[in-house]
Write a protein that holds these residues in place. Structure first.
Motif, mmCIF file in Angstrom:
data_model
loop_
_atom_site.group_PDB
_atom_site.id
_atom_site.type_symbol
_atom_site.label_atom_id
_atom_site.label_comp_id
_atom_site.label_asym_id
_atom_site.label_seq_id
_atom_site.Cartn_x
_atom_site.Cartn_y
_atom_site.Cartn_z
ATOM 1 N N LEU A 1 43.568 -53.270 -49.215
ATOM 2 C CA LEU A 1 43.402 -52.058 -48.422
ATOM 3 C C LEU A 1 44.080 -52.172 -47.058
ATOM 4 C CD1 LEU A 1 39.663 -51.089 -49.093
ATOM 5 C CD2 LEU A 1 41.691 -49.850 -49.831
ATOM 6 N N SER A 31 44.331 -48.601 -58.675
ATOM 7 C CA SER A 31 42.876 -48.569 -58.629
ATOM 8 C C SER A 31 42.315 -49.252 -59.865
ATOM 9 C CB SER A 31 42.371 -47.126 -58.574
ATOM 10 O OG SER A 31 40.950 -47.085 -58.605
ATOM 11 N N ASP A 43 35.860 -49.191 -60.699
ATOM 12 C CA ASP A 43 35.431 -50.250 -59.802
ATOM 13 C C ASP A 43 35.966 -49.954 -58.408
ATOM 14 O OD1 ASP A 43 34.282 -52.581 -58.902
ATOM 15 O OD2 ASP A 43 35.281 -53.893 -60.337
ATOM 16 N N SER A 44 35.667 -50.830 -57.470
ATOM 17 C CA SER A 44 36.119 -50.660 -56.086
ATOM 18 C C SER A 44 37.402 -51.459 -55.854
ATOM 19 C CB SER A 44 35.015 -51.157 -55.141
ATOM 20 O OG SER A 44 35.350 -50.939 -53.806
ATOM 21 N N PRO A 45 38.323 -50.970 -55.003
ATOM 22 C CA PRO A 45 38.258 -49.746 -54.218
ATOM 23 C C PRO A 45 38.522 -48.499 -55.057
ATOM 24 C CG PRO A 45 40.333 -50.851 -53.793
ATOM 25 C CD PRO A 45 39.538 -51.765 -54.670
ATOM 26 N N SER A 46 37.833 -47.444 -54.705
ATOM 27 C CA SER A 46 37.969 -46.175 -55.409
ATOM 28 C C SER A 46 39.240 -45.460 -54.964
ATOM 29 C CB SER A 46 36.761 -45.284 -55.093
ATOM 30 O OG SER A 46 36.807 -44.866 -53.732
ATOM 31 N N ARG A 64 39.446 -42.621 -53.559
ATOM 32 C CA ARG A 64 39.211 -42.055 -52.223
ATOM 33 C C ARG A 64 39.366 -43.129 -51.140
ATOM 34 N NH1 ARG A 64 37.516 -37.255 -50.771
ATOM 35 N NH2 ARG A 64 36.965 -36.741 -52.918
ATOM 36 N N GLU A 65 38.851 -44.327 -51.402
ATOM 37 C CA GLU A 65 38.990 -45.424 -50.436
ATOM 38 C C GLU A 65 40.445 -45.815 -50.257
ATOM 39 O OE1 GLU A 65 34.813 -47.884 -50.998
ATOM 40 O OE2 GLU A 65 36.360 -48.058 -52.541
ATOM 41 N N LEU A 66 41.183 -45.854 -51.337
ATOM 42 C CA LEU A 66 42.604 -46.182 -51.262
ATOM 43 C C LEU A 66 43.366 -45.103 -50.501
ATOM 44 C CD1 LEU A 66 42.932 -47.469 -54.919
ATOM 45 C CD2 LEU A 66 43.320 -48.860 -52.877
#
Length: 248
Positions: free
Chosen positions: A187, A205, A209-212, A214-216
């Protein structure tokens, strides 16, 4: 093939979807592995799709990287025919085809974009050699394809992956790439790459799982893809179903 999925209208639509993305609202491109999955994603409202070479290979019974070119392009064509949204195709490093033939095969399939990666046989290709290759593809395409240059610095053990990805990214953008895909970049590096390269950044992605996505997107990515992850989730679901049927 619908006029909205291919040709000048299709590539113009795909380009427009990459531009002006608000932070946290990236272009999310599911990766269909066959015509049926493509229709499901399109019917769900996704505005474009990005075929994953790994997922398509699984659907055809091949290991990742072992699908013959003819079968991969035929699979992409079936996916394009099944939907009314633009489709961009992951074609690894072009299967050893000359740039003009790569472009011809993609356009025949109806795809309006492509991923081209910069590793071969598990090793990073010299960045200037890759930039020359991308430049030839870009020249042959004459604007009819959106080229997404995958950067494998984070996958192939580079000692300084961010610096390497920046060097490669700059060369690839100069060669005509309109999007850069530093696969598995963390990130914190995505924003640096977006700020320095001044083109949309494609982030990977991990499906579910994370990062989603939206987070990316909040980190600076304009485009999100999943590699073969969605195909693997579907495969796991079918495996579970098969085990239930066996034990019923």
């Amino acid at each position: 093939m619908s006029a909205s999925t291919g040709g000048d209208a299709g590539v113009a639509r795909l380009r427009s979807l990459h531009q002006g993305r608000a932070p946290g609202d990236p272009l999310v491109l599911p990766g269909p592995w066959d015509a049926a999955s493509a229709r499901i994603f399109a019917d769900a409202g996704f505005e474009a799709l990005a075929t994953p070479s790994h997922g398509v290979s699984l659907s055809l019974g091949y290991a990742d990287g072992e699908t013959p070119a003819d079968e991969m392009f035929a699979a992409v064509a079936r996916i394009v025919r099944a939907v009314d949204v633009p489709v961009t195709a992951d074609i690894e490093r072009g299967y050893g085809l000359p740039p003009g033939q790569i472009v011809e095969r993609l356009l025949e399939s109806g795809a309006v974009g492509c991923n081209l990666e910069d590793s071969e046989g598990g090793e990073l290709v010299d960045p200037r050699r890759q930039a020359d290759f991308l430049s030839q593809v870009h020249e042959a395409a004459e604007g009819r394809l959106l080229i997404n240059a995958r950067v494998d610095s984070y996958l192939r053990g580079s000692e300084a992956p961010l610096a390497d990805a920046l060097e490669r990214g700059r060369l690839y953008v100069e060669a005509g790439a309109e999007c850069v895909y530093p696969m598995r970049a963390p990130l914190g590096d995505i924003g640096v790459l977006a700020g320095e390269l001044k083109v949309p950044i494609n982030a990977w992605s991990p499906a579910g799982d994370s990062p989603s996505p939206r987070e990316l997107g909040a980190a600076g990515a304009s485009r999100i893809t999943f590699g073969g992850g969605l195909a693997h989730l579907a495969r796991a679901a079918v495996k579970e179903l098969a085990e239930r049927l066996r034990d019923a």
